[in-house]
Design an enzyme around this catalytic site. Structure first.
Site: not given
Ligand SMILES: *Cc1c(COP(=O)(O)O)cnc(C)c1O
Length: 362
Positions: A104, A174, A198
């Site tokens: 990511w 993030d 999540k």
């Molecule tokens: C799932 C995830 C993403 C991507 O998220 P989307 O909402 O599908 O764009 C980005 N960073 C992390 C750490 C993730 O777990």
């Protein structure tokens, strides 16, 4: 109905608290006192304004978000933020630092490259991202526009247990896969962002928490939808917001408050992860991926002796009522995602299943 629910180890979209689903189901056709579904009402109505305001207030209360930070409910997922962050924060001539701890972070870095100068300030790729860098391994650019990190790498299963000291540069994090899984000192960050699917709700809503002074960096040249300043000035309602997603997110926050907030959920998350890692460490049969001091409490990643054994495990686990254990297609192996809403009983049941599997195949 709820008896039919499996133990859902999906990495995202992921399990939601049962009381949240039950309340949404009960009120789906008509919100109490409104007589219409939350999906059918104007986002400018008093009802929806209250839902949005309540979600923001609960978010602020749970994480202790200071008044000097804005909370935005946006669309496009965390992946859109990979672009929005440099578009808003990285002025021409500036440099942004990226700490890479998995796929990511690499994606965020690659996207940011399209908008300006970016540098890798630390990476643990040589360990297959089995850990995060230590503070003394970071090579920060003096005067960086910002430093980007991923607090929990969903795919590799590592997690930061310290907040990097990045001096005066705003830290951009993030937090998609561990947001609100533990207390957060928001003041240590310039921007926190997270796709909701999540730990916070369904897909379709993305939370951005941004320090107010950083909004001054957003120029008029940006597309309005990607402009933090415009989104903030419009209270996340520059256009039609993801109303249903925000409603569910609000229910999740209410559930989290009822469960005792972030400190309380952290204790439970620690316990769930400790139970699973203890099993993984018990014999050489299981091969946990992340190093002990960087093990994610949200995404527990491990391998078995052979790929055939991994396939057999995933298959037998599915048949036994454990869904979503197959590792990410990028790394293989097994991944058990045990976010806030994942029940402790599911962890115990998995451990029991693992012992039995080991007996049969060990
Ligand atoms: C799932 C995830 C993403 C991507 O998220 P989307 O909402 O599908 O764009 C980005 N960073 C992390 C750490 C993730 O777990």
């Amino acid at each position: 109905m709820s008896e039919n629910r499996l133990f859902n180890f999906s990495a995202g979209p992921a399990v939601l608290p049962l009381p949240v689903l039950e309340e949404a189901q009960r009120d789906l056709l008509a919100l109490p006192g409104v007589g219409m579904s939350v999906m059918e009402i104007s986002h400018r109505s008093k009802t929806f304004e209250d839902i949005l305001a309540r979600a923001e207030a609960d978010m602020r209360e749970l994480a202790g978000i200071p008044a000097t930070y804005k909370v935005l409910f946006l669309q496009g997922g965390a992946s859109t933020q990979f672009a929005a962050v440099p578009m808003n924060l990285l002025a021409p001539g500036g440099t942004a630092d990226y700490i890479l701890t998995g796929d990511w972070g690499k994606k965020a870095y690659k996207e940011a490259k399209k908008f300006g100068a970016v540098k890798v300030a630390g990476t643990t790729e040589s360990t297959t991202f089995a850990r995060v860098p230590r503070q003394d391994e970071l090579q920060l650019t003096p005067g960086a526009a910002y430093v980007h990190m991923t607090s929990n790498e969903t795919i590799h299963g590592n997690q930061f247990f310290y907040v990097p000291d990045v001096g005066d540069a705003p830290l951009v994090c993030d937090m998609s896969s561990d947001v609100f899984s533990r207390p957060i000192d928001v003041t240590k960050y310039g921007v926190i962002y997270a796709g909701a699917q999540k730990n916070l709700g369904p897909s379709g809503v993305t939370v951005v928490i941004i320090r107010e002074d950083l909004l001054a960096r957003s120029t008029d040249a940006l597309p309005s939808m990607l402009n933090y300043k415009i989104q903030s000035e419009n209270g996340s309602m520059y256009n039609t917001p993801p109303a249903f997603g925000i409603y569910i997110l609000g229910l999740v926050l209410k559930w989290l408050k009822g469960a005792g907030g972030l400190s309380a959920i952290e204790v439970i998350n620690e316990r769930k992860a400790a139970t699973l890692y203890a099993e993984l460490d018990r014999s050489g049969f299981w091969k946990p991926h992340a190093q002990k001091d960087c093990r994610s409490r949200m995404n527990v990643t491990f391998r078995l002796g052979t790929e055939d054994l991994e396939k057999a495990f995933a298959k037998e686990a599915t048949a036994a009522g454990f869904d979503g254990l197959k590792g990410h297609r990028a790394v293989g192996g097994i991944r058990a995602s045990i976010y806030n809403a994942f029940p402790e009983a599911g962890v115990s049941a998995l451990v029991e299943f693992m012992r039995e599997f080991e007996k049969r195949h060990g």
